[in-house]
Design an enzyme around this catalytic site. Sequence first.
Site, PDB file in Angstrom:
ATOM      1  N   SER A   1      -4.611  20.648   1.583  1.00  0.00           N
ATOM      2  CA  SER A   1      -3.444  19.886   1.149  1.00  0.00           C
ATOM      3  C   SER A   1      -2.257  20.812   0.965  1.00  0.00           C
ATOM      4  O   SER A   1      -2.364  22.034   1.129  1.00  0.00           O
ATOM      5  CB  SER A   1      -3.742  19.165  -0.155  1.00  0.00           C
ATOM      6  OG  SER A   1      -3.719  20.102  -1.219  1.00  0.00           O
ATOM      7  N   LYS A   2      -1.143  20.214   0.584  1.00  0.00           N
ATOM      8  CA  LYS A   2       0.089  20.991   0.372  1.00  0.00           C
ATOM      9  C   LYS A   2      -0.140  22.126  -0.618  1.00  0.00           C
ATOM     10  O   LYS A   2       0.495  23.166  -0.530  1.00  0.00           O
ATOM     11  CB  LYS A   2       1.196  20.074  -0.160  1.00  0.00           C
ATOM     12  CG  LYS A   2       1.798  19.186   0.909  1.00  0.00           C
ATOM     13  CD  LYS A   2       3.247  18.851   0.578  1.00  0.00           C
ATOM     14  CE  LYS A   2       3.917  18.098   1.706  1.00  0.00           C
ATOM     15  NZ  LYS A   2       3.698  16.644   1.630  1.00  0.00           N
TER      16      LYS A   2
END
Length: 480
Positions: free
Chosen positions: A250-251
């Site tokens: 994820s980010k």
Amino acid sequence: MTVRVRIAPSPTGNLHIGTARTAVFNWLFARHEGGQFILRIEDTDEERSKPEFTENILSGLRWLGLDWDEGPFFQTQRLDLYRQAIQTLLDQGLAYRAYDTPTELDAMREAQKAKNQAPRYDNRHRDLTPEQQAAFEAEGRPAVIRFKIDDSRTITWTDLVRGPVTWQASDLGGDMVVARASSSTTIGQPLYNLAVVVDDIDMAITHVIRGEDHIANTAKQILLYEALEAAVPAFAHTPLILNQTGQKLSKRDGVTSISDFQNMGFVAPALANYMTLLGWSAPDAAEQFTLDQAAQQFSFDRVNKAGAKFDWDKLDWLNSQYLHSMEPAALLELTLPYLQAAGYAVDPEADQSWLLPMMTMLAPSLTRLTDVVEQSRFFFTETVDFADDAKTQVQLDGVEPVLAGILTGLTEQPPATIDDLKALVNEVTKAQGVKKGLVMKSMRAALMGALQGPDLMASWLILRQRGFDVARLKEALALI
Ligand code: GLU
């Protein structure tokens, strides 16, 4: 049957690594089968979709070499088609208008929660009488359109990656919304599952290849294919990409979009190669290949079910392999944007004579294109900042006459080749009665302002060409 597959990104963010990897698998399969790869932009979420994200997605796919045969098609230009399909479902009694207000839906969910039941729509407006409908309409209530899901159904398909998959329709959350709320005479904004199915039918998609986070959607979509009396395509759900701790990448893991990887100095063939390995392995266990080579061997029986762990070391290794095998001119072209972004005055035309040898020299030590920025810094400035250890080196006893001797040699009989430079070093070593190591280390410190760096003699010759070496020696001598 001609294989037709598609990638269907939503332009609500930059091209995501997960989407790009799904695109790779679609592309490999299409090319392996001699089929078509179609690009469809799913931009029906008008609030979150942005043209700059579409641009980023298109350029990212192009950069990776994932050429498409048809499209890009935009869902916002196809809304009539979806509304026609919804009208068909309404006409056949397979869908209906539901007038529940948000407050009523919340209350329904709260009641379910209180009874420890999973939240679902309880289909309460499925069989409204004409009088009830008329009453809701008279109140001016907007209506969503819901597709009827028969809870007694079991949905099965043979997934090309996961084998037989079974899903109980009762786990799908009740009759599903296919169009957002609107007045009772119109059809509101069509929603994802409906639009995807209508498009996949219209575009004659034979294989839907997408991330495993879409499995529940697949169950719903199969019911829609049946309702629309269309052939159900084959499905392949590819494994998620996981970070080092086994969670979905994820980010928070720093990078998620293809342009991030590009900015970090990865080259397209290395990234495409690496993404292919995220979930697939070649029958001959090869790890380095082009997309075309992978396409020749691609099949779903070599795609893993388990999530694919993202391995930075492997990506770095692959990237370095590509950089090391590159022609200096090609490498120069690729590194130019990074050099320019770092503010270096670089003129690729005028400076070829030293830039190309510089690239030849640096190539073997590069992992990412961005490494060039640090490693070449001292070629671009007339003077250097001396690191502490380099300063200490030139200030050692006996170094001053060494550097002075070299400086004299440079001005009296200017060397023009690496052999000339070596001869000068040998001469000064002998004349000063010192170890050659001291001369080399001191010259490195004087020329680069550091004790580490690329090949000394090759660097020196480039600095000669630039006319920088004399100034550097004078600078070093001034420190003593
Ligand atoms: N727009 C969807 C996504 O980006 C497409 C999923 C699909 O391939 O059907 O996840």
